[in-house]
Design a protein around this motif. Sequence first.
Motif, PDB file in Angstrom:
ATOM      1  N   GLU A   1       0.835  -1.209   0.000  1.00  0.00           N
ATOM      2  CA  GLU A   1       0.000   0.000   0.000  1.00  0.00           C
ATOM      3  C   GLU A   1       0.864   1.251   0.000  1.00  0.00           C
ATOM      4  OE1 GLU A   1      -2.966   0.049   3.087  1.00  0.00           O
ATOM      5  OE2 GLU A   1      -3.743  -1.911   2.509  1.00  0.00           O
TER       6      GLU A   1
ATOM      7  N   ASP B   1       3.794   5.770  -5.561  1.00  0.00           N
ATOM      8  CA  ASP B   1       3.666   5.825  -7.022  1.00  0.00           C
ATOM      9  C   ASP B   1       2.570   6.800  -7.438  1.00  0.00           C
ATOM     10  OD1 ASP B   1       5.695   3.966  -7.241  1.00  0.00           O
ATOM     11  OD2 ASP B   1       4.332   2.264  -7.584  1.00  0.00           O
ATOM     12  N   LYS B   2       1.449   6.762  -6.735  1.00  0.00           N
ATOM     13  CA  LYS B   2       0.305   7.618  -7.067  1.00  0.00           C
ATOM     14  C   LYS B   2       0.627   9.089  -6.861  1.00  0.00           C
ATOM     15  CE  LYS B   2      -4.449   8.451  -5.584  1.00  0.00           C
ATOM     16  NZ  LYS B   2      -5.483   8.074  -4.609  1.00  0.00           N
ATOM     17  N   ASN B   3       1.434   9.402  -5.853  1.00  0.00           N
ATOM     18  CA  ASN B   3       1.733  10.793  -5.512  1.00  0.00           C
ATOM     19  C   ASN B   3       3.110  11.254  -5.986  1.00  0.00           C
ATOM     20  OD1 ASN B   3      -0.686  11.634  -3.936  1.00  0.00           O
ATOM     21  ND2 ASN B   3      -0.109   9.836  -2.743  1.00  0.00           N
TER      22      ASN B   3
ATOM     23  N   GLY C   1       2.181   1.792  -3.480  1.00  0.00           N
ATOM     24  CA  GLY C   1       1.119   2.345  -4.326  1.00  0.00           C
ATOM     25  C   GLY C   1       0.874   3.815  -4.035  1.00  0.00           C
ATOM     26  N   TYR C   2       0.908   4.193  -2.764  1.00  0.00           N
ATOM     27  CA  TYR C   2       0.723   5.583  -2.373  1.00  0.00           C
ATOM     28  C   TYR C   2       1.847   6.447  -2.943  1.00  0.00           C
ATOM     29  CZ  TYR C   2       0.221   9.728   0.548  1.00  0.00           C
ATOM     30  OH  TYR C   2       0.082  11.017   0.981  1.00  0.00           O
TER      31      TYR C   2
END
Length: 85
Positions: free
Chosen positions: A64, A70-72, A67-68
């Motif tokens: 998680e 990568d997303k930001n 993913g956080y």
Amino acid sequence: MAPSLSEPVNNKIDVTSTAVEKTIEAARDFVDKLIMPATEELGLLVQESVSLWRFKNQIRVLTEARGYCDKNGISPQSSDKLIVR
């Protein structure tokens, strides 16, 4: 003289407390020998299950976090520091 049927019979058993304590201790030792190995195995089984759950949870949290990041657009860096609780 023999007691009549209408008189109560008073049979007392004289048991010393040390005899009772020894009997209880022997019974306790017997039960411990029967139950303790199974109890220890059950404890180890629970410990292994909890360890596996904690490991899987750590992987989930790290996934998680990745993913956080990568997303930001965050580029995580490794660190030589160890955080100990």
